[in-house]
Write an enzyme that holds these catalytic residues in place. Structure first.
Site, PDB file in Angstrom:
ATOM      1  N   CYS A   1     -38.812 -53.449  44.975  1.00  0.00           N
ATOM      2  CA  CYS A   1     -39.355 -53.014  43.686  1.00  0.00           C
ATOM      3  C   CYS A   1     -40.823 -53.368  43.502  1.00  0.00           C
ATOM      4  O   CYS A   1     -41.454 -52.915  42.536  1.00  0.00           O
ATOM      5  CB  CYS A   1     -38.519 -53.588  42.548  1.00  0.00           C
ATOM      6  SG  CYS A   1     -36.799 -53.034  42.588  1.00  0.00           S
TER       7      CYS A   1
ATOM      8  N   HIS B   1     -42.694 -53.483  35.888  1.00  0.00           N
ATOM      9  CA  HIS B   1     -41.595 -52.832  36.609  1.00  0.00           C
ATOM     10  C   HIS B   1     -40.434 -52.611  35.651  1.00  0.00           C
ATOM     11  O   HIS B   1     -40.018 -53.518  34.924  1.00  0.00           O
ATOM     12  CB  HIS B   1     -41.178 -53.718  37.780  1.00  0.00           C
ATOM     13  CG  HIS B   1     -39.902 -53.327  38.424  1.00  0.00           C
ATOM     14  ND1 HIS B   1     -39.594 -52.017  38.760  1.00  0.00           N
ATOM     15  CD2 HIS B   1     -38.818 -54.064  38.801  1.00  0.00           C
ATOM     16  CE1 HIS B   1     -38.396 -51.977  39.308  1.00  0.00           C
ATOM     17  NE2 HIS B   1     -37.902 -53.199  39.339  1.00  0.00           N
TER      18      HIS B   1
ATOM     19  N   ASN C   1     -33.823 -48.389  36.767  1.00  0.00           N
ATOM     20  CA  ASN C   1     -34.708 -49.048  37.731  1.00  0.00           C
ATOM     21  C   ASN C   1     -34.865 -48.138  38.952  1.00  0.00           C
ATOM     22  O   ASN C   1     -33.952 -48.004  39.759  1.00  0.00           O
ATOM     23  CB  ASN C   1     -34.095 -50.391  38.122  1.00  0.00           C
ATOM     24  CG  ASN C   1     -34.947 -51.164  39.118  1.00  0.00           C
ATOM     25  OD1 ASN C   1     -35.876 -50.635  39.710  1.00  0.00           O
ATOM     26  ND2 ASN C   1     -34.607 -52.425  39.319  1.00  0.00           N
TER      27      ASN C   1
END
Length: 375
Positions: free
Chosen positions: A162, A302, A332
């Site tokens: 990520c 994020h 996500n």
């Protein structure tokens, strides 16, 4: 803002502490804030650095058109739709169709980015792709993408989960700032739905698929990355991993039967680490750049979990209206998370030339990349 390593253990509704604390601090809206636990000592972070003389001239993004709602997950897999919203803030996510792979999502985002910039593919002299869900082990997805986009350049692939886009962005900025690239196409893309276990009802709903891109070129001396923190803590690698399908553990029938080819995550530990690293690196970057949190025009963290984001920004006393969120629509998307949000922020006129944007990615590895970018 000057507390030494604030360490959040959870928001009022939910997380029960599983570590020992040296000190507790009360903060409105939070259950507990303490300093880093004795159970897992913090790794030292590399010093912040700067990469100026770089500008973003275009952005682009793509998400598959297959919308997966919480209600659909509840009906198909038994996930609790209300739990998903309360614990994550996610209402729906996108999943790639069976005929799509990471390179397909990345191609769409990259192509849109180049068209917006009115740049011909032959003028791109560097491609950097951040992904941890490649089409295959080799050739790299970056090479597949280079060919499909019609580029004549080096193709670099970075695996930092990520934080992949931030690693790619900083790497591309270094090439441009040093004069060895004129037009660098930076892409973050992931097909998370391919590596998730549908039976893991706590993890499966959190992720979606998507891709985003930016085009970097030379900028003025006051444009670029004013300060960035980029690092890793491999000691936490087992908190978030996909054990099988590599050279260590091949995908035998036995390993597949155990679900070792799927993502495995220690949700509580990752939550605590994510809040801490988001707080710490934003503060590191602000301190190094001599800016206050109020001087940043927009924050793009994020898009992992709204509770992680809100917990961190509340500790840093950042106004929530200055924080961009779109995870309610996409979940996500890992490497695609920040560039998708960046593209939408430009489209919604929340960013313009001259603004300062703070971007922060964090994920498996453990890895992180936080940067204050002067547009």
């Amino acid at each position: 803002n000057n507390w030494p390593r604030p360490y959040l253990l959870g928001i009022l509704q939910g997380l029960r502490p599983s570590v020992h604390l040296n000190c507790l601090v009360a903060i409105p809206g939070l259950l507990l804030v303490g300093f880093m636990s004795e159970e897992r000592a913090p790794s030292p972070r590399p010093k912040c650095r700067s990469l100026m003389g770089v500008q973003i001239i275009s952005t682009g993004s793509y998400v598959p058109d297959q919308v997966i709602t919480n209600a659909a997950l509840e009906e198909q897999f038994g996930c609790d739709a209300d739990w998903i919203v309360k614990r994550t803030g996610i209402l729906e996510r996108r999943h790639a169709w069976p005929y799509q792979a990471t390179s397909d999502l990345a191609f769409e985002a990259g192509n849109r980015c180049l068209k917006k910039a009115n740049i011909k593919p032959k003028d791109v002299d560097l491609l950097v792709l951040g992904t941890f869900t490649p089409d295959m082990s080799f050739p790299s997805t970056a090479c597949l993408l280079q060919d499909r986009l019609g580029l004549n350049c080096a193709a670099i692939e970075i695996e930092a989960a990520c934080a992949g886009f931030m690693y790619a962005l900083i790497t591309g900025a270094a090439y441009v700032a040093s004069g060895v690239s004129d037009n660098a196409l930076i892409i973050g893309a992931d097909c998370n739905s391919r590596v998730l276990n549908p039976k893991d009802i706590k993890t499966f709903p959190l992720f979606g698929d998507g891709a985003g891109a930016v085009l970097l070129t030379k900028g003025s001396p006051n444009q670029g990355i004013i300060s960035f923190s980029m690092g890793a803590d491999g000691g936490g690698g087992d908190l978030l991993s996909r054990p099988a399908c590599g050279s260590r553990m091949v995908p035998t029938p036995e390993n597949i039967a155990q679900g070792l080819h799927y993502m495995h995550m220690d949700g509580r530990a990752v939550f605590r680490w994510a809040v801490a690293i988001l707080c710490d690196t934003i503060q590191d970057v602000l301190t190094h750049s001599n800016f206050t949190s109020e001087q940043v025009d927009l924050y793009i963290p994020h898009q992992a979990n709204i509770r992680i984001i809100n917990a961190a920004i509340d500790v840093l006393h950042i106004t929530r209206t200055k924080v961009f969120n779109n995870l309610e629509k996409y979940g996500n998307t890992s490497g695609g998370s920040i560039p998708i949000a960046l593209d939408e922020a430009f489209s919604e006129k929340r960013l313009e030339k001259g603004n300062k944007v703070m971007m922060s990615g964090f994920g498996a590895g453990l890895t992180w990349g936080t940067a204050l970018f002067q547009l």
